[in-house]
Motif scaffolding. Structure first.
Motif, short mmCIF file in Angstrom:
data_model
loop_
_atom_site.label_atom_id
_atom_site.label_comp_id
_atom_site.label_asym_id
_atom_site.label_seq_id
_atom_site.Cartn_x
_atom_site.Cartn_y
_atom_site.Cartn_z
N ARG A 1 0.82 -1.20 0.00
CA ARG A 1 0.00 0.00 0.00
C ARG A 1 0.86 1.26 0.00
N VAL A 2 1.95 1.26 0.74
CA VAL A 2 2.84 2.43 0.77
C VAL A 2 3.43 2.67 -0.62
N THR A 3 3.93 1.61 -1.27
CA THR A 3 4.51 1.78 -2.61
C THR A 3 3.44 2.15 -3.62
N TYR A 4 2.23 1.65 -3.43
CA TYR A 4 1.12 1.97 -4.33
C TYR A 4 0.78 3.45 -4.26
N LEU A 5 0.71 3.99 -3.06
CA LEU A 5 0.44 5.42 -2.90
C LEU A 5 1.52 6.27 -3.53
N MET A 6 2.77 5.85 -3.36
CA MET A 6 3.88 6.61 -3.95
C MET A 6 3.74 6.69 -5.46
N ARG A 7 3.46 5.54 -6.11
CA ARG A 7 3.36 5.52 -7.57
C ARG A 7 2.11 6.22 -8.07
N LYS A 8 0.99 6.08 -7.37
CA LYS A 8 -0.24 6.75 -7.79
C LYS A 8 -0.06 8.27 -7.76
N GLY A 9 0.67 8.74 -6.77
CA GLY A 9 0.92 10.17 -6.68
C GLY A 9 1.72 10.69 -7.86
N ARG A 10 2.49 9.79 -8.50
CA ARG A 10 3.32 10.18 -9.64
C ARG A 10 2.62 9.94 -10.98
N THR A 11 1.97 8.78 -11.10
CA THR A 11 1.40 8.39 -12.40
C THR A 11 0.01 8.96 -12.63
N CYS A 12 -0.76 9.14 -11.56
CA CYS A 12 -2.13 9.68 -11.68
C CYS A 12 -2.31 10.80 -10.66
N ILE B 1 -0.46 13.46 -0.90
CA ILE B 1 0.75 12.66 -0.69
C ILE B 1 1.96 13.56 -0.44
N ARG B 2 2.06 14.66 -1.13
CA ARG B 2 3.18 15.58 -0.90
C ARG B 2 3.12 16.17 0.51
N LEU B 3 1.90 16.46 1.00
CA LEU B 3 1.77 16.94 2.39
C LEU B 3 2.22 15.87 3.37
N ILE B 4 1.79 14.64 3.13
CA ILE B 4 2.18 13.52 4.00
C ILE B 4 3.70 13.36 4.00
N ALA B 5 4.29 13.41 2.80
CA ALA B 5 5.74 13.24 2.68
C ALA B 5 6.49 14.37 3.37
N GLN B 6 5.95 15.59 3.35
CA GLN B 6 6.61 16.70 4.05
C GLN B 6 6.71 16.41 5.54
#
Length: 417
Positions: free
Chosen positions: A325-336, A372-377
């Motif tokens: 799920r973590v890797t899925y969120l990372m890629r979704k934030g980039r691809t879609c 996702i960018r807010l979460i990553a910050q």
């Protein structure tokens, strides 16, 4: 599952809300009526459903060791040397050519037996997992007639037995592996496979950016490509026709080892476009390394304090879904990036991410990339223009805080109600 997903970096007691919940979690992991395969079965089914939505799916296999040295869990075995104790995990990880993780398809978990007095290690031959892995993916192919499956693996899968088995099954699944053996060609009068393939003019070139890994910075790689269809021995007095691809870096920076890949596949690749597709597929193999990174360093599965290997296996089954799920969120934030964030997060999580980053809630629904960018910050991502998109590490760190904020918002709302 909800507790572990909300706090992927926490221990089991830390992830649970109270002592009774912690006891219940340990009882569940110690329940002999529950198998780790049973825990993963629903995820396997959903993964296959996601696969059917894509024309091509890469089924990546690899092995990672899990180091439990110093723990007293029953059933562990030696790792790369006899004194280190732990176990091995070998999943099949499904991703699209665009590197969107679709989930885990199956897995092997095992501990090695100790060597006997003569230095012999008994038990099932570990190379068999690569052949069985192909067989399992091949079994799925019949239920996915509109999806091309590609078995993808690194050097350990360069086995004639695997290629022979694919031929026996009439190759329902394509295979692409990195070559480990520079074979002598049957009719080559001493010719070796790699030199034979790269003789003559290159088919063309490919340029791509290699992501940062270990202590190496991201850099642009330029490779020349050669392909050739050849016959190799099948180990049974017969021959197998394969395509060999050689990708050799040119103009590498001074002091940097040039990147060279030699690949073997059942697919024909006479054109540059087909060769580049194979290289792109092989480069996607790195996604399983990211997955292992999240599982071991994000979910910290090697810190599990459980008394027996069967309990560790059940916990691993849960954390394998969390890591996906973590890797899925990372890629979704980039691809879609423009998808509605509410497809992936509940309202309290979205609000929590804005509160913790001191950002005002937008008037229109935020996108998945924005959240996702807010979460990553919160996990340490600076978000400058030069920083690109966040990686899995900052996302899993931030998720812990966002889930805690969401729980607080729910508790306050329930209290006021």
């Amino acid at each position: 599952m909800e507790r572990f997903a909300a706090k992927p970096t926490a221990s089991i007691p830390q992830a649970c809300d109270n002592w009774s919940e912690t006891c219940a979690a340990y009882r569940f992991l110690g329940n002999d009526e529950v198998s780790w395969e049973g825990i993963l079965a629903p995820h396997w089914e959903r993964t296959q459903e996601r696969m059917r939505e894509h024309p091509v799916v890469l089924c990546i296999q690899d092995t990672t060791e899990l180091d439990f040295n110093g723990q007293e869990a029953d059933g562990l075995g030696p790792l790369n040397y006899e004194a280190r104790r732990g176990m091995y995990l070998h999943p099949t990880y499904a991703v699209t050519p665009g590197r969107e993780p679709l989930g885990v398809l199956d897995a092997w978990m095992w501990a090695r037996e100790m060597r006997d007095a003569d230095g012999v290690r008994h038990g099932q031959k570990e190379s068999a997992r690569w052949i069985e892995g192909y067989e399992r993916v091949a079994e799925m192919a019949a239920s996915m007639p509109d999806t091309r499956l590609v078995y993808l693996a690194d050097r350990e899968a360069d086995l004639v037995a695997m290629m022979r088995r694919a031929r026996e099954l009439d190759t329902p699944v394509d295979w692409l592996v990195r070559a480990k053996h520079n074979r002598c060609l049957p009719d080559g009068e001493g010719d070796k496979l790699w030199a034979h393939t790269s003789a003559g003019a290159a088919l063309g070139e490919i340029t791509f950016t290699m992501a940062a890994r270990d202590k190496q910075k991201a850099r642009v790689v330029r490779q020349q490509l050669w392909t050739r269809s050849v016959e190799i021995s099948d180990g049974k007095a017969g021959r197998i026709t394969v395509t060999c691809v050689v990708a050799r870096e040119i103009d590498a920076p001074k002091g940097v080892k040039p990147v060279e890949w030699r690949l073997l596949t059942n697919r024909l690749a006479p054109t540059l476009e087909q060769a580049v597709e194979l290289i792109d597929w092989y480069r996607a193999r790195w996604e399983i390394e990211i997955y292992f990174h999240v599982l071991k360093n994000g979910c910290e599965v090697e810190a599990l304090q459980l008394s027996a290997i069967d309990r560790i296996e059940r916990a691993l089954a849960l954390f394998m879904v969390v890591a996906w799920r973590v890797t899925y969120l990372m890629r979704k934030g980039r691809t879609c990036p423009d998808l509605d964030a509410s497809l992936f997060f509940d309202p309290d999580e979205i609000r929590g991410a804005h509160l913790l980053t001191k950002k005002k809630m937008p008037t229109k629904p935020p996108t998945v990339n924005e959240v996702i960018r807010l979460i990553a910050q919160l996990g340490g991502f600076l978000g400058r223009k030069s920083d690109g998109e966040p990686g899995a590490k900052t996302i899993w760190r931030g998720l812990d805080q966002v889930h805690a904020a969401a729980e607080t918002l729910r508790a306050l709302r329930d209290g006021l109600g």
